[in-house]
Enzyme design. Structure first.
Site, PDB file in Angstrom:
ATOM      1  CE1 TYR A 142      -1.848 -17.920  27.775  1.00  0.00           C
ATOM      2  CE2 TYR A 142      -1.753 -20.820  28.972  1.00  0.00           C
ATOM      3  CZ  TYR A 142      -2.447 -19.344  28.451  1.00  0.00           C
ATOM      4  OH  TYR A 142      -3.569 -19.316  29.898  1.00  0.00           O
ATOM      5  CE  LYS A 193      -2.136  -2.364  26.401  1.00  0.00           C
ATOM      6  NZ  LYS A 193      -2.717  -1.816  26.631  1.00  0.00           N
ATOM      7  CG  ASP A 225      -6.401  -1.308  27.066  1.00  0.00           C
ATOM      8  OD1 ASP A 225      -6.582  -1.324  25.920  1.00  0.00           O
ATOM      9  OD2 ASP A 225      -5.875  -0.653  27.358  1.00  0.00           O
ATOM     10  CG  ASP A 249      -6.723 -17.670  29.726  1.00  0.00           C
ATOM     11  OD1 ASP A 249      -7.258 -18.608  29.516  1.00  0.00           O
ATOM     12  OD2 ASP A 249      -5.983 -17.472  30.578  1.00  0.00           O
ATOM     13  CG  ASP A 253     -12.284 -17.268  31.972  1.00  0.00           C
ATOM     14  OD1 ASP A 253     -12.083 -18.303  30.890  1.00  0.00           O
ATOM     15  OD2 ASP A 253     -12.053 -17.491  33.042  1.00  0.00           O
TER      16      ASP A 253
HETATM   17  C1  IPM Z   1      -8.133 -22.095  29.737  1.00  0.00           C
HETATM   18  C2  IPM Z   1      -7.721 -22.501  31.220  1.00  0.00           C
HETATM   19  C3  IPM Z   1      -6.385 -22.327  30.510  1.00  0.00           C
HETATM   20  C4  IPM Z   1      -5.463 -21.539  30.148  1.00  0.00           C
HETATM   21  C5  IPM Z   1      -5.156 -23.436  31.850  1.00  0.00           C
HETATM   22  C6  IPM Z   1      -6.370 -23.677  32.390  1.00  0.00           C
HETATM   23  C7  IPM Z   1      -4.702 -24.095  31.807  1.00  0.00           C
HETATM   24  O1  IPM Z   1      -8.004 -21.272  31.541  1.00  0.00           O
HETATM   25  O2  IPM Z   1      -8.384 -23.418  28.582  1.00  0.00           O
HETATM   26  O3  IPM Z   1      -8.807 -20.799  29.626  1.00  0.00           O
HETATM   27  O4  IPM Z   1      -4.749 -20.666  30.644  1.00  0.00           O
HETATM   28  O5  IPM Z   1      -5.499 -21.615  28.683  1.00  0.00           O
HETATM   29 MG    MG Z   2      -9.365 -19.566  30.786  1.00  0.00          MG
END
Ligand code: IPM
Ligand code: MG
Length: 367
Positions: A142, A193, A225, A249, A253
């Site tokens: 990042y 990884k 992975d 990240d 999700d």
């Molecule tokens: C998260 C989001 C952010 C990230 C974006 C909005 C920059 O996806 O907080 O997970 O990638 O960290």
């Molecule tokens: Mg995210």
């Protein structure tokens, strides 16, 4: 009662709608004598671009720096798809994380009993799920330099992002993970990884070294992975999962969706503990700005309200108020209240603000 300085940054899309519910909850906490706040508000993301031409002003950053804690809604949306990369909405959030040193991102994925059927996975795989993802938040790809697109002599382009981690960065996030594991079931899985990345080799080595101070905690290394696969195969094998910024990240999700909806997951981003024992902190839902449903009153405010509960617990030591708020959410769900994202077929969903009201009713009932 101590009054805490809270900065609200609703942001874009559904951010303001879910933040409005948090403001109602804050009012209720105050009325019940459970917590008192001095509220400030500012802009971040697209809304700040519209007002000031940049996604976070220096004034807003200074406010964030001075606050006891920050609550953020969400940033981004198609409206700002064409703004310059440097001032895109997400840059405001990333600057907050980086400049305030919020390196430890805690993302709890908990499957509420009432929602086990809302998950894409079978009930028995997710019922009782309680994972804590510890995502490194101020390093890695990042922020690594160089980060650029250059033009080659033949006119084609070359894009570079850089994944960088230092020993110190890995050590401090590993400590956060092991300390948390001690208060939970004593198990940490570390995902990287090392089979293809030098940063993975160092990550594994440093996490292993830090583990030596935690003989009461078990450590497992897993390739990122494989970890993604295991999360949908047998998610309950994990307790604390520590990983870098990008893998965190993605994996968070995945973990979020196990619980039924992205709309359920809060998060805490914490800085280092200072000499006075306090730390900078920002709380935000894991979900994004969901522009497709913004303004419609459909959004699920639970992740945002859960972020306030985390704030009560981690920033202010108000564990009892946090418990009351979290159990109000659990009971509201058990009573059958559902926003669209978690409503089963045939169930009439309620609106964002009705969900907020229902949670507040349960909170008042219990307090
Ligand atoms: C998260 C989001 C952010 C990230 C974006 C909005 C920059 O996806 O907080 O997970 O990638 O960290
Ligand atoms: Mg995210």
């Amino acid at each position: 009662m101590t009054s805490y300085k809270l900065l609200l940054l609703p942001g874009d899309g559904i951010g303001p709608e879910v933040m409005a519910e948090v403001e109602k909850v804050i009012g209720a906490l105050d009325a019940l004598g459970l917590a008192r706040f001095e509220i400030e508000r500012d802009l971040v993301g697209g809304s700040a671009i519209d007002a000031h031409g940049k996604p976070l002003t220096d004034e807003a950053l200074a406010r964030a720096d001075a606050a006891d804690a920050i609550l953020l809604g969400a940033v981004g949306g198609p409206k700002w798809a064409d703004v310059a990369y440097e001032i895109r909405p997400e840059a405001g959030l990333l600057r907050l994380r980086k400049d305030l040193g919020l390196f430890a991102n805690l993302r709890p994925a908990i499957c509420y009993p009432a929602l086990a059927d809302a998950s894409a996975l079978k009930r028995e795989l997710v019922e009782g799920l309680d994972i804590m993802i510890v995502r490194e938040l101020t390093g890695g790809v990042y922020f690594g330099e160089p980060k650029e697109i250059t033009t080659l002599p033949d006119g084609s382009k070359r894009a570079v992002d850089t994944q960088v981690y230092t020993t110190a960065e890995i050590e401090r996030i590993a400590h956060v993970a092991f300390d948390l594991a001690r208060k939970r079931s004593g198990r940490v899985a570390s995902a990287e990884k090392h089979n293809v990345m030098k940063s993975g080799v160092l990550w594994k080595e440093v996490v292993t070294k830090v583990h030596a101070d935690y003989s009461d905690v078990t450590l497992e290394h897993v390739l990122a992975d494989n970890c993604a696969m295991q999360l949908v195969r047998r998610p309950k094998q994990y307790d604390v999962l520590v990983t870098d910024n990008l893998f965190g990240d993605v994996l968070s999700d995945v973990a979020a969706m196990l619980t039924g909806s992205l709309g359920m997951l809060p998060s805490a981003s914490l800085g280092a503990v200072d000499a006075k024992g306090s730390r900078k902190a920002l709380y935000e839902p894991v979900h994004g700005s969901a522009p497709d449903i913004a303004g419609k009153g459909y959004a699920n405010p639970i992740a945002m309200i859960g972020s306030l509960a985390m704030c009560l617990r981690y920033s202010f030591g108000l564990g009892e108020a946090a418990d009351l708020l979290e159990s109000a959410v659990t009971r509201t769900l058990a009573s059958g209240a559902r926003t669209r994202d978690i409503a089963a077929e045939g169930i009439t969903p309620i609106s964002t603000s009705e969900m907020g009201d229902a949670i507040i009713r349960e909170l008042k009932h219990a307090a």
